[in-house]
Design a protein around this motif. Structure first.
Motif, PDB file in Angstrom:
ATOM      1  N   MET A  67      65.379  36.954  39.538  1.00  0.00           N
ATOM      2  CA  MET A  67      65.989  37.573  38.358  1.00  0.00           C
ATOM      3  C   MET A  67      67.413  38.036  38.654  1.00  0.00           C
ATOM      4  SD  MET A  67      64.712  40.604  35.832  1.00  0.00           S
ATOM      5  CE  MET A  67      63.757  39.424  34.889  1.00  0.00           C
ATOM      6  N   ASN A  68      67.648  38.596  39.829  1.00  0.00           N
ATOM      7  CA  ASN A  68      69.003  39.031  40.173  1.00  0.00           C
ATOM      8  C   ASN A  68      69.980  37.859  40.170  1.00  0.00           C
ATOM      9  OD1 ASN A  68      68.857  41.838  40.375  1.00  0.00           O
ATOM     10  ND2 ASN A  68      68.072  41.753  42.470  1.00  0.00           N
ATOM     11  N   ARG A  69      69.521  36.689  40.633  1.00  0.00           N
ATOM     12  CA  ARG A  69      70.385  35.501  40.608  1.00  0.00           C
ATOM     13  C   ARG A  69      70.676  35.078  39.169  1.00  0.00           C
ATOM     14  NH1 ARG A  69      67.157  33.744  45.043  1.00  0.00           N
ATOM     15  NH2 ARG A  69      65.973  32.310  43.712  1.00  0.00           N
ATOM     16  N   CYS A  70      69.632  35.075  38.325  1.00  0.00           N
ATOM     17  CA  CYS A  70      69.822  34.686  36.929  1.00  0.00           C
ATOM     18  C   CYS A  70      70.732  35.675  36.197  1.00  0.00           C
ATOM     19  CB  CYS A  70      68.472  34.610  36.207  1.00  0.00           C
ATOM     20  SG  CYS A  70      67.400  33.266  36.767  1.00  0.00           S
ATOM     21  N   LEU A  71      70.514  36.961  36.445  1.00  0.00           N
ATOM     22  CA  LEU A  71      71.350  37.970  35.795  1.00  0.00           C
ATOM     23  C   LEU A  71      72.798  37.873  36.261  1.00  0.00           C
ATOM     24  CD1 LEU A  71      69.008  41.110  35.889  1.00  0.00           C
ATOM     25  CD2 LEU A  71      69.624  39.733  33.887  1.00  0.00           C
ATOM     26  N   LEU A 110      66.008  33.320  30.393  1.00  0.00           N
ATOM     27  CA  LEU A 110      66.343  34.746  30.394  1.00  0.00           C
ATOM     28  C   LEU A 110      67.399  35.045  29.334  1.00  0.00           C
ATOM     29  CD1 LEU A 110      65.675  37.402  31.719  1.00  0.00           C
ATOM     30  CD2 LEU A 110      67.423  36.947  33.443  1.00  0.00           C
ATOM     31  N   ARG A 111      68.359  34.127  29.186  1.00  0.00           N
ATOM     32  CA  ARG A 111      69.357  34.307  28.132  1.00  0.00           C
ATOM     33  C   ARG A 111      68.690  34.323  26.760  1.00  0.00           C
ATOM     34  NH1 ARG A 111      74.515  30.388  26.409  1.00  0.00           N
ATOM     35  NH2 ARG A 111      74.914  31.476  24.439  1.00  0.00           N
ATOM     36  N   ALA A 112      67.747  33.404  26.536  1.00  0.00           N
ATOM     37  CA  ALA A 112      67.062  33.345  25.245  1.00  0.00           C
ATOM     38  C   ALA A 112      66.347  34.657  24.953  1.00  0.00           C
ATOM     39  CB  ALA A 112      66.077  32.180  25.227  1.00  0.00           C
ATOM     40  N   LEU A 113      65.735  35.238  25.982  1.00  0.00           N
ATOM     41  CA  LEU A 113      65.039  36.506  25.807  1.00  0.00           C
ATOM     42  C   LEU A 113      66.020  37.627  25.455  1.00  0.00           C
ATOM     43  CD1 LEU A 113      62.517  38.283  26.003  1.00  0.00           C
ATOM     44  CD2 LEU A 113      62.958  38.502  28.445  1.00  0.00           C
ATOM     45  N   LEU A 114      67.101  37.738  26.215  1.00  0.00           N
ATOM     46  CA  LEU A 114      68.083  38.790  25.951  1.00  0.00           C
ATOM     47  C   LEU A 114      68.732  38.620  24.581  1.00  0.00           C
ATOM     48  CD1 LEU A 114      69.847  39.066  29.448  1.00  0.00           C
ATOM     49  CD2 LEU A 114      68.058  40.529  28.507  1.00  0.00           C
ATOM     50  N   ALA A 115      68.894  37.370  24.155  1.00  0.00           N
ATOM     51  CA  ALA A 115      69.519  37.110  22.856  1.00  0.00           C
ATOM     52  C   ALA A 115      68.661  37.617  21.706  1.00  0.00           C
ATOM     53  CB  ALA A 115      69.794  35.618  22.693  1.00  0.00           C
ATOM     54  N   PRO A 147      74.889  36.497  23.321  1.00  0.00           N
ATOM     55  CA  PRO A 147      74.833  35.544  22.199  1.00  0.00           C
ATOM     56  C   PRO A 147      73.737  34.516  22.410  1.00  0.00           C
ATOM     57  CG  PRO A 147      77.072  35.772  23.075  1.00  0.00           C
ATOM     58  CD  PRO A 147      76.166  36.429  24.050  1.00  0.00           C
ATOM     59  N   ALA A 148      73.166  34.051  21.319  1.00  0.00           N
ATOM     60  CA  ALA A 148      72.165  32.984  21.398  1.00  0.00           C
ATOM     61  C   ALA A 148      72.848  31.673  21.744  1.00  0.00           C
ATOM     62  CB  ALA A 148      71.422  32.863  20.068  1.00  0.00           C
ATOM     63  N   ASP A 149      72.112  30.793  22.394  1.00  0.00           N
ATOM     64  CA  ASP A 149      72.621  29.477  22.760  1.00  0.00           C
ATOM     65  C   ASP A 149      72.526  28.562  21.553  1.00  0.00           C
ATOM     66  OD1 ASP A 149      73.408  27.138  23.916  1.00  0.00           O
ATOM     67  OD2 ASP A 149      71.906  27.140  25.519  1.00  0.00           O
ATOM     68  N   LYS A 150      73.656  28.090  21.064  1.00  0.00           N
ATOM     69  CA  LYS A 150      73.672  27.234  19.878  1.00  0.00           C
ATOM     70  C   LYS A 150      73.370  25.783  20.200  1.00  0.00           C
ATOM     71  CE  LYS A 150      75.080  30.606  17.222  1.00  0.00           C
ATOM     72  NZ  LYS A 150      74.226  31.175  16.168  1.00  0.00           N
ATOM     73  N   SER A 151      73.454  25.421  21.466  1.00  0.00           N
ATOM     74  CA  SER A 151      73.219  24.030  21.843  1.00  0.00           C
ATOM     75  C   SER A 151      71.728  23.719  21.805  1.00  0.00           C
ATOM     76  CB  SER A 151      73.775  23.764  23.236  1.00  0.00           C
ATOM     77  OG  SER A 151      73.099  24.556  24.190  1.00  0.00           O
TER      78      SER A 151
END
Length: 245
Positions: A128-132, A192-197, A203-207
């Protein structure tokens, strides 16, 4: 003379005191509409003006209405400056318990704050630290922090880590407890980005989403331990001696 419609802190103060008139939002909208229509007519291929950089706007200097172009360029410059002021973080910073209120609760009045409660020896915490860290470099307007779990909350069980606390608007938005919330060792930066979004922290990933990431992305349901649940309880806000904020 400075533009009275510019988005500056000084102009906001002058408006609040009645020295400047209220910002003419309609004029801004009309200006942007006129600019977009003009560019669409002359440059059909340029269909995403809101994302154009200043050097791309320079390519459009043959447009008839230079005033609209110049005003639009000025508006984009102000937006870019405002964004640059917000994008001041860029890494996952270690904090201690005495810093929590200032660095998290108070700071979240100005931006989103994501706090990782972790233990070094636990592999999923390292992941998680690497992803963050990757997300912090991408989204510098969000403040990413980490703190050893039992330093933040005394006697916090190791089986509850990793835990993520998400703060915004001066209050806790979510606390996510345990590796299962994040897909365990299948966690990715994308998931993890999707969760935080979902909580507005990034921001959400639009791709197009990766199918594998969709499968491993955690659900929105939140499991709260008794300790972290207290972090979002108004009744416990003053109980700082027990590690609750």
């Amino acid at each position: 003379m400075d533009d009275p419609n510019a988005d500056t802190e000084w102009n906001d103060i002058l408006r609040a005191k009645g020295i400047l008139p209220p910002k003419d939002e309609k004029r801004d909208d009309d200006l942007e509409d006129a600019f977009v229509e003009m560019v669409k007519a002359r440059e059909a291929k340029l269909n995403s003006l809101e994302n154009k950089e200043l050097d791309e706007l320079d390519e459009l200097e043959d447009l008839e209405d230079d005033q609209i172009l110049n005003e639009y360029r000025y508006k984009r410059m102000m937006e870019m400056k405002a964004q640059a002021v917000k994008e001041k973080y860029g890494e996952v910073t270690e904090i201690s318990k005495p810093e929590f209120i200032k660095e998290v609760t108070e700071a979240s009045k100005e931006c989103y704050v994501v706090v990782h409660l972790y233990k070094d020896y636990i592999p999923v915490c390292k992941l998680m630290n690497r992803c963050l860290s990757e997300l912090a470099q991408q989204f510098k307007a969000t403040k990413f922090l980490k703190i050893v779990s039992d330093q933040c909350i005394p006697n916090y069980p190791d089986f509850n880590v990793p835990t993520l606390l998400i703060y915004g608007d001066g209050d806790i938005k979510a606390n996510l407890v345990g590796a299962v919330q994040f897909g365990g060792m299948k966690m990715t930066t994308k998931s993890l980005r999707a969760l935080l979004a979902t909580y507005g922290a990034v921001p959400a990933d639009k791709s197009e989403d990766d199918d594998e990431d969709r499968k491993t992305a955690p659900k929105k349901s939140i499991y709260q331990s008794r300790a972290t649940a207290a972090l979002s309880s108004d009744e416990e806000e003053s109980d700082n001696d027990n590690g609750y904020y």
